[in-house]
Write a protein that holds these residues in place. Structure first.
Motif, PDB file in Angstrom:
ATOM      1  N   VAL A  16      41.920  23.822  42.730  1.00 30.80           N
ATOM      2  CA  VAL A  16      42.200  25.114  42.104  1.00 30.80           C
ATOM      3  C   VAL A  16      42.108  24.996  40.583  1.00 30.80           C
ATOM      4  CG1 VAL A  16      44.023  26.820  41.672  1.00 30.80           C
ATOM      5  CG2 VAL A  16      43.576  26.036  43.997  1.00 30.80           C
TER       6      VAL A  16
ATOM      7  N   TYR B  56      45.485  30.035  40.734  1.00 28.36           N
ATOM      8  CA  TYR B  56      45.404  30.381  42.164  1.00 28.36           C
ATOM      9  C   TYR B  56      45.065  31.861  42.331  1.00 28.36           C
ATOM     10  CZ  TYR B  56      46.746  31.035  47.043  1.00 28.36           C
ATOM     11  OH  TYR B  56      46.745  31.359  48.383  1.00 28.36           O
TER      12      TYR B  56
ATOM     13  N   TYR C 215      41.513  32.127  41.846  1.00 29.78           N
ATOM     14  CA  TYR C 215      40.847  31.534  43.019  1.00 29.78           C
ATOM     15  C   TYR C 215      40.822  32.534  44.180  1.00 29.78           C
ATOM     16  CZ  TYR C 215      40.135  28.396  47.020  1.00 29.78           C
ATOM     17  OH  TYR C 215      39.668  27.817  48.174  1.00 29.78           O
ATOM     18  N   LYS C 216      41.956  33.176  44.450  1.00 30.41           N
ATOM     19  CA  LYS C 216      42.031  34.132  45.566  1.00 30.41           C
ATOM     20  C   LYS C 216      41.157  35.351  45.320  1.00 30.41           C
ATOM     21  CE  LYS C 216      44.183  33.981  48.785  1.00 30.41           C
ATOM     22  NZ  LYS C 216      43.822  33.453  50.124  1.00 30.41           N
ATOM     23  N   LYS C 217      40.995  35.717  44.046  1.00 33.08           N
ATOM     24  CA  LYS C 217      40.144  36.841  43.695  1.00 33.08           C
ATOM     25  C   LYS C 217      38.690  36.442  43.546  1.00 33.08           C
ATOM     26  CE  LYS C 217      43.406  39.958  43.456  1.00 33.08           C
ATOM     27  NZ  LYS C 217      43.423  41.112  44.405  1.00 33.08           N
ATOM     28  N   ASN C 218      38.425  35.166  43.826  1.00 31.76           N
ATOM     29  CA  ASN C 218      37.064  34.620  43.732  1.00 31.76           C
ATOM     30  C   ASN C 218      36.483  34.757  42.325  1.00 31.76           C
ATOM     31  OD1 ASN C 218      35.029  33.223  45.134  1.00 31.76           O
ATOM     32  ND2 ASN C 218      33.815  35.076  45.351  1.00 31.76           N
TER      33      ASN C 218
END
Length: 367
Positions: free
Chosen positions: A303, A356, A359-362
């Motif tokens: 991450v 993070y 990361y989750k939102k690309n």
């Protein structure tokens, strides 16, 4: 060598994230914890969390060259495939120059460009050195794509650089004077670098240091060529990395008695030592993660590694420590004398949560 298709190398992202972990607070955490405890193992780590004053080597001196080594590993994957498919070198050159230019600009912003105090602005920067060394290494790699040719370039750069430092005198100092004032690095920086120098009479990210650092970036390119080849089994790659790594370390230590290991002016022995350690570290991460497939633990570092430039810039733009104190200040009081270390740890957690979210939102901000 024949080549495997381009793919995501988990060990590469993990090692980059591991490297960045120390920059975004891991170093401060252990130094703070070392001051607050009598734990010998923590104190041993804490003592390694500073740069050598001049000659010598601490673990923290590895952070920057390791990052450059990692950037070099990516060169064959990012560029060679395009060339082999008939892509125009002109387009690749454009992307390389664009990347270097953006990194130089970000480095200036990190140094305070937006304050508009141009007379005292430091022109040299960590990101500027990354960008320019990557530019030099990439141009060499694109035009000399074989392992043997790039290996010769590495040797050539290290030998030529050692000649500059050991055989070229500067005014008032004889050849081979490796002091802040007497080294040719500082002499060049004082003439050509505008604004202030980090070391007052020299800059550890100065012009000659950039040239020297291109060698360790090319060492990473050699590692990338080995990694990209399918004529070697994974275990043979690990063995080759290890042999190269230990060989470079031994050579550096043997030479260091007359050509010191000095990070501040990036001596060739410093390149050899950090290049050797980088080869061994990558061999270890590659073996555990990509060969043995022990991968669940890597997420913590991946991450960070996937947005390394983002978090580096964010640490000078966002007060993560203030956020951590606001959210966890009361919680940290339960730890008594360990409160300062706990707050640093919470700051790292806040930084990780920020990454993070990206990361989750690309969202992966790359240069």
């Amino acid at each position: 060598m024949t080549d495997i298709p381009k793919q995501r190398i988990l060990s590469l992202d993990t090692l980059r994230g591991f490297d960045m972990f120390w920059i975004i607070g891991g170093d401060i955490f252990f130094k703070t914890l070392g001051k607050q405890t009598s734990w010998s193992w923590v104190d041993s780590i804490a003592k390694q969390m500073d740069h050598a004053a001049w000659e010598g080597f601490y673990a923290y001196d590895l952070i920057f060259p390791l990052f450059m080594f990692i950037s070099g590993i990516a060169i064959p994957f990012a560029m060679f495939g395009k060339i082999e498919k008939g892509g125009a070198k002109k387009e690749i050159y454009y992307k390389i120059i664009k990347r270097a230019s953006i990194l130089i600009l970000l480095g200036l912003i990190y140094n305070g460009l937006l304050t508009f105090q141009f007379n005292t602005l430091r022109a040299a920067s960590v990101l500027g050195q990354v960008g320019l060394a990557y530019l030099i290494a990439s141009i060499i790699a694109i035009n000399f794509r074989s392992f043997k040719s790039i290996f010769i370039w590495v040797i050539g750069i290290l030998v030529f650089y050692s000649i500059l430092q050991l055989a070229i005198p500067i005014p008032n100092y004889p050849a081979g004077t490796l002091t802040p004032e007497g080294a040719i690095n500082g002499y060049i920086d004082r003439i050509f670098l505008p604004g202030k120098l980090y070391g007052k009479v020299f800059d550890p990210e100065g012009l000659l240091c950039i040239f020297s650092a291109s060698a360790i970036t090319l060492m990473g390119t050699l590692a990338g060529l080995i990694l990209r080849s399918n004529s070697l089994s994974p275990y043979k790659k690990v063995i080759l990395y290890t042999i190269i790594g230990f060989s470079l370390i031994v050579i550096a230590l043997l030479l260091s008695s007359w050509y010191p290991i000095i990070k501040s002016i990036w001596t060739s022995t410093f390149n050899l030592l950090t290049g050797g350690i980088s080869f061994i570290l990558f061999a270890l991460f590659y073996l555990i993660i990509d060969v043995w497939k022990f991968q669940k633990w890597t997420f913590l570092f991946r991450v960070i590694g996937l947005n390394s430039i983002t978090i580096y810039m964010a640490t000078c733009m966002i007060d993560f420590k203030a956020t951590a104190t606001f959210v966890f200040g009361g919680f940290s009081t339960f730890f008594g004398n360990l409160q300062p270390a706990i707050l640093i740890l919470c700051m790292i957690i806040v930084e990780w949560v920020f990454l993070y979210f990206l990361y989750k939102k690309n969202i992966f901000i790359k240069v």
